[in-house]
Scaffold this motif. Structure first.
Motif, PDB file in Angstrom:
ATOM      1  N   SER A  89       0.829  -1.208   0.000  1.00  0.00           N
ATOM      2  CA  SER A  89       0.000   0.000   0.000  1.00  0.00           C
ATOM      3  C   SER A  89       0.866   1.262   0.000  1.00  0.00           C
ATOM      4  N   GLU A  90       0.314   2.330  -0.556  1.00  0.00           N
ATOM      5  CA  GLU A  90       1.011   3.621  -0.544  1.00  0.00           C
ATOM      6  C   GLU A  90       0.949   4.292   0.820  1.00  0.00           C
ATOM      7  N   HIS A  91       0.017   3.847   1.668  1.00  0.00           N
ATOM      8  CA  HIS A  91      -0.125   4.425   2.996  1.00  0.00           C
ATOM      9  C   HIS A  91       0.811   3.699   3.978  1.00  0.00           C
ATOM     10  N   ARG A  92       1.652   4.451   4.630  1.00  0.00           N
ATOM     11  CA  ARG A  92       2.680   3.861   5.485  1.00  0.00           C
ATOM     12  C   ARG A  92       2.083   3.102   6.652  1.00  0.00           C
ATOM     13  N   ARG A 112       0.985  -0.311   5.574  1.00  0.00           N
ATOM     14  CA  ARG A 112       2.127  -1.197   5.349  1.00  0.00           C
ATOM     15  C   ARG A 112       2.716  -1.690   6.674  1.00  0.00           C
ATOM     16  N   LYS A 124       8.767  -2.142 -13.332  1.00  0.00           N
ATOM     17  CA  LYS A 124       7.957  -0.973 -12.990  1.00  0.00           C
ATOM     18  C   LYS A 124       7.224  -0.408 -14.200  1.00  0.00           C
ATOM     19  N   LYS A 177      -5.874   2.477  -9.572  1.00  0.00           N
ATOM     20  CA  LYS A 177      -4.939   1.641  -8.825  1.00  0.00           C
ATOM     21  C   LYS A 177      -5.424   0.207  -8.720  1.00  0.00           C
TER      22      LYS A 177
END
Length: 296
Positions: free
Chosen positions: A96-99, A102, A169, A182
């Motif tokens: 996930s882009e949210h820390r 993660r 990538k 996404k």
């Protein structure tokens, strides 16, 4: 110059002779060990016909082996299915882009991987018994399936994360450039490719789940190893019973590997087929001739 000589130094005559001597030595040691084991079993009467005769009785199979085999397959199938779902979810959450997402997902996965499966089974069995969460005849099955799901789900989460990370990538960048969201990038572009790449690792983990179901023996779960021990105690043929159980487990694991290999081959063949279809363009935009053939 051949390609093999470029990759490594080809052994010379002395090295080849030394390798042959090593191979002969290993074969002799293994043959001696096998003879020692077989002689010891034969001296104890384990190969007498009376020890193996119960396996020709259908009642023996319906009383001991088939219920145990059903328990093993039931626990393995349920835990594999649940572990795949949980592993996919946590594997994606770890990307996930949210820390915070993660970190939490990573902590759950690492804790689940660090707990021994047997200890987890015993703990869950005691917890389910205390809280009466399941019927009494399903307590052991619930503890085995839950423990195998937690452990194998955490391992599969890491397999999923590494499988998606292994993709170039450019795959996701091109999908984003095309306007995909996404979830579409993950669902349509990344996951189909990653599943094919990580299928061998997933199969290995499925085999581990199948074999670990035998740990349920410690919490009275009726699986194939427990059934074999009970049969050996009843018929006084413990070694023949365990040999039959070993043959059954090897057959199950080999069958699972063959099915997974065929599935992987089918997925790769389907992917190549879809590529051919997408490249078979015979018409172009107005004013363009993509085929190079003369226009009528």
């Amino acid at each position: 110059m051949s390609s093999a000589s470029v990759l490594y130094d080809a052994p010379g005559p002395k090295a080849r002779l030394r390798y042959r001597l090593y191979s002969v030595g290993v074969v002799v040691v293994l043959a001696a060990a096998a003879w020692f084991v077989l002689h010891a079993l034969d001296s104890k009467g384990q190969f007498e016909a009376a020890k193996w005769k119960p396996f020709l009785d259908g009642q023996i199979w319906s009383t001991y082996l088939l219920p145990g085999l059903r328990g093993t397959i039931e626990a393995a199938v349920l835990s594999i299915v649940f572990a795949l779902v949980i592993g996919m979810v946590f594997g994606i959450l770890r990307l996930s882009e949210h820390r915070i997402v993660r970190v939490v997902a990573g902590a759950v996965v690492e804790v689940a991987r660090a707990i021994p499966v047997l200890i987890l089974m015993i703990f869950l069995f005691a917890l389910f018994s205390t809280k009466n969460l399941f019927p009494s005849d399903q307590l052991a099955l619930a503890a085995v399936v839950t423990a195998l799901t937690i452990y194998n789900g955490s391992v599969i989460a890491e397999i999923v994360r590494s499988g998606i990370r292994s993709l170039p990538k450019g795959q996701s960048e091109a999908a984003v450039a095309l306007g995909l969201r996404k979830n579409q990038v993950m669902r349509v572009i990344l996951l189909p490719q990653a599943i094919t790449a990580m299928l061998p690792a997933l199969v290995s983990q499925m085999v581990v789940a199948l074999k670990d179901s035998a740990l349920g023996y410690q919490i009275t779960f009726v699986e194939v190893v427990r059934a074999g021990k009970q049969l050996g105690a009843a018929e006084q043929n413990t070694v023949p019973s365990l040999l039959v159980i070993a043959a059954i487990m090897i057959t199950l694991n080999y069958t699972l590997s063959v099915v997974a290999t065929q599935l992987e081959r089918w997925l790769r063949t389907r992917k190549r087929g879809s590529t051919v279809v997408s490249a078979n363009i015979t018409t172009g935009a107005p004013g363009m001739n993509l085929t190079g053939a003369p226009r009528p």
